[in-house]
Motif scaffolding. Sequence first.
Motif, mmCIF file in Angstrom:
data_model
loop_
_atom_site.group_PDB
_atom_site.id
_atom_site.type_symbol
_atom_site.label_atom_id
_atom_site.label_comp_id
_atom_site.label_asym_id
_atom_site.label_seq_id
_atom_site.Cartn_x
_atom_site.Cartn_y
_atom_site.Cartn_z
ATOM 1 N N PHE A 283 81.700 49.666 136.395
ATOM 2 C CA PHE A 283 80.520 50.051 135.617
ATOM 3 C C PHE A 283 80.458 51.565 135.467
ATOM 4 N N CYS A 284 80.054 51.998 134.288
ATOM 5 C CA CYS A 284 79.852 53.428 134.053
ATOM 6 C C CYS A 284 78.523 53.869 134.656
ATOM 7 N N SER A 285 78.267 55.160 134.592
ATOM 8 C CA SER A 285 77.051 55.694 135.218
ATOM 9 C C SER A 285 75.786 55.209 134.532
ATOM 10 N N ASP A 286 75.864 54.884 133.214
ATOM 11 C CA ASP A 286 74.671 54.412 132.514
ATOM 12 C C ASP A 286 74.388 52.931 132.751
ATOM 13 N N LYS A 287 75.311 52.191 133.414
ATOM 14 C CA LYS A 287 75.180 50.775 133.740
ATOM 15 C C LYS A 287 75.106 49.870 132.508
ATOM 16 N N MET A 288 75.344 50.415 131.331
ATOM 17 C CA MET A 288 75.304 49.627 130.099
ATOM 18 C C MET A 288 76.687 49.495 129.471
ATOM 19 N N SER A 289 77.688 50.087 130.065
ATOM 20 C CA SER A 289 79.054 49.991 129.550
ATOM 21 C C SER A 289 80.009 49.778 130.716
ATOM 22 N N LEU A 290 81.200 49.305 130.366
ATOM 23 C CA LEU A 290 82.169 48.907 131.375
ATOM 24 C C LEU A 290 83.518 49.541 131.064
ATOM 25 N N LEU A 291 84.175 50.062 132.105
ATOM 26 C CA LEU A 291 85.527 50.590 131.967
ATOM 27 C C LEU A 291 86.511 49.480 132.304
ATOM 28 N N LEU A 292 87.383 49.124 131.361
ATOM 29 C CA LEU A 292 88.374 48.074 131.556
ATOM 30 C C LEU A 292 89.762 48.691 131.646
ATOM 31 N N VAL A 293 90.530 48.277 132.638
ATOM 32 C CA VAL A 293 91.929 48.692 132.801
ATOM 33 C C VAL A 293 92.783 47.441 132.634
ATOM 34 N N TYR A 294 93.631 47.434 131.608
ATOM 35 C CA TYR A 294 94.423 46.235 131.322
ATOM 36 C C TYR A 294 95.827 46.647 130.904
ATOM 37 N N GLY A 295 96.703 45.649 130.853
ATOM 38 C CA GLY A 295 98.087 45.894 130.463
ATOM 39 C C GLY A 295 99.014 45.821 131.659
ATOM 40 N N SER A 296 100.024 46.680 131.683
ATOM 41 C CA SER A 296 101.008 46.701 132.761
ATOM 42 C C SER A 296 100.641 47.779 133.767
ATOM 43 N N TRP A 297 101.128 47.599 134.998
ATOM 44 C CA TRP A 297 100.834 48.578 136.038
ATOM 45 C C TRP A 297 101.585 49.883 135.795
ATOM 46 N N PHE A 298 102.688 49.826 135.030
ATOM 47 C CA PHE A 298 103.457 51.041 134.782
ATOM 48 C C PHE A 298 102.791 51.916 133.719
ATOM 49 N N GLN A 299 102.183 51.288 132.715
ATOM 50 C CA GLN A 299 101.525 52.027 131.637
ATOM 51 C C GLN A 299 100.220 51.318 131.292
ATOM 52 N N PRO A 300 99.185 51.413 132.148
ATOM 53 C CA PRO A 300 97.932 50.701 131.862
ATOM 54 C C PRO A 300 97.137 51.376 130.746
ATOM 55 N N THR A 301 96.282 50.587 130.132
ATOM 56 C CA THR A 301 95.386 51.072 129.086
ATOM 57 C C THR A 301 93.954 51.036 129.622
#
Length: 679
Positions: free
Chosen positions: A340-358
């Motif tokens: 969760f971001c600091s505003d609690k209204m948005s979310l940080l998503l980490v997806y893809g491969s562990w070598f080059q994540p997005t």
Amino acid sequence: MAAGGGRAADPLSPAGLPCAFSPQSQAYFALASADGHLRVWETANNRLHQEYVPSAHLSGTCTCLAWAPARLQAKESPQRKKRKSEPVETSNQIDLLALGTAVGSVLLYSTVKGELHSKLINGGHDNKVNCIQWHQDNGCLYSCSDDKHIVEWNTQTCKVKCKWKGDNSSVSSLCISPDGKMLLSAGRTIKLWVLETKEVYRHFTGHATPVSSLMFTTVRPPKESQPFDGITGLYFLSGAVHDRLLNVWQVRSENKEKNAVMSFTVTDEPVYIDLTLSENKEEPVKLAVVCRDGQVHLFEHILNGYCKKPLTSNCTIQISTPGKGKKSTPKPIPVLAAGFCSDKMSLLLVYGSWFQPTIERVALNSKESHMCLVRDISNCWAPKVETAITKVRTPVMNSEAKVLVPGVPGHHAAIKPVPAQTKEAESKRKLGENEVSIEERLGALDIESKKEKDDLPQTNSFPVLLAQGLESNDLEMLNKVLQTRNSNLIRRTVLRMPLHAVIPLLQELTKRLQGHPNSAVLMVQWLKCVLTVHASYLSTLPDLVPQLGTLYQLMESRVKTFQKLSHLHGKLILLITQVTASEKTKGMPCPEQKAKLVYEEESSEEESDDEIDKDSDDNWDEDEEEKESDKDEDVDEENEEEDEDSEEKDENGEDRDAASEKELNGDSDLDPENESEEE
């Protein structure tokens, strides 16, 4: 508050790697990959900030990590006046990152300096570190391990402050209370410890498997009228291995129930959990759970007591690739982490491969129960080419020169200049000229059609078949080549194969090594030959370790059990030889042999018995001797009497005969002396 310090799942799975967002602003995302590398990414522009490779990254891989609290990082240990030339550090600059390893050591990495800050080794753990937690105020570090102990470290002196046994089995997770006075630890059971006295305050039971994550969800109890001691009335969350339920517990008084008050249900085992703390009784708790299947489940609930049924997610987020064309279907993209971001209204998503994540920021829409994000990450899967390789210029040579080209990625063969075409070659064929038929052209080529008796490929075609099979991923073609047992043929094939096929061949061998043991024996011969023949080429590749990380871990896991197997093999050989020897001796007849001399040694017990019974035996012997002597005397007397009688009879008979003879011969007037002599 991220759950990145929790226990890592299967290291070969990309959704179970240890990772964590930096505190407060989530400006950085730290990820420890399966090959032992630590990479720190910037969440704003998805750029690699730093990369650190520990010295023992293959033997002691990273099992857990945790960022230091923001309060500690804002403090400056030596307060001195800075020079004008020195850069001024901001208070929100991220510094220390704690790493737990598989060999029991704890590393402190400084992201500001970009190097290792210190090592915590002496007096610590003897086995894999499962979880690390920082204290909010005093700067201490708590770690738990498979050796059943919890260690409190002093990060200033790098020494053990306190060490105590946390459970009868391995301790898998830790969490510190909001006031910093209590510590939650979990193995098979959850225990609440008083940090000052290191005594157990409460027990919580309910998970059948080891607990993988622990975290507090509330700061203040819901009933504010009662006196608050810092822990009673607070809620905390726990998740276990292979368990699709997240239990919520409430710290109550000693005489009340100790079971979970509610639970959240998810589709698969949770591998990463993040939540927003509830500071009052009216504020709901927001929970983001990343599962092993790559989905993200969002929950929002007000914790106000017991709830009988498990709560389902309010929203589910999935990411997939776009289906190109009518026949192609979209493929799911695994999500590594969510915060969760600091505003609690948005979310940080980490997806893809562990070598080059997005890393992407997604706004939360409470109305939708299911969100499917379509993202094209085909360019992100391939590693970026280093700038040093792109600066190589290909020389232009004349047609007479022969060029030997190495197989380093980015190099190409020399470009030959195109010869200038003459006017005669450019002139077209005249209309009246007779054309040569196809049959005549084929006859001129002199093609000899030979039918092979066997379907097996020839020795010369093995390198070609291997390169084609690796390029087209043809299993039938690869099986024909890789199932050969001739060591000379394997070596000749590896020598003649092209260099660009070496890495795909190693990856294919790694997949087959994980299969049946019979096929793994053949693959080991290929692997040994490839590594010995092409060692010089492999050493020139800059990205060799990321590409062969799975192979390193596979080889290390196989070698770990070799010592135990050798011990077992030696014991079994001893048992088998003893059994076979005994079976052989049973069937053979025993030779009859008589001892020439037998010596029996009297034991000490017999001597003592003889000494005890000596008197009685002597008396018994004397009596027997007296009886025997008496009998002998009686027998002698009788014999003497019989002898005397017989002698008297004989003498009388002789006297009579002598007298008769004398009378006949007229010798009766003999002297008495002669008679005595005759007698």
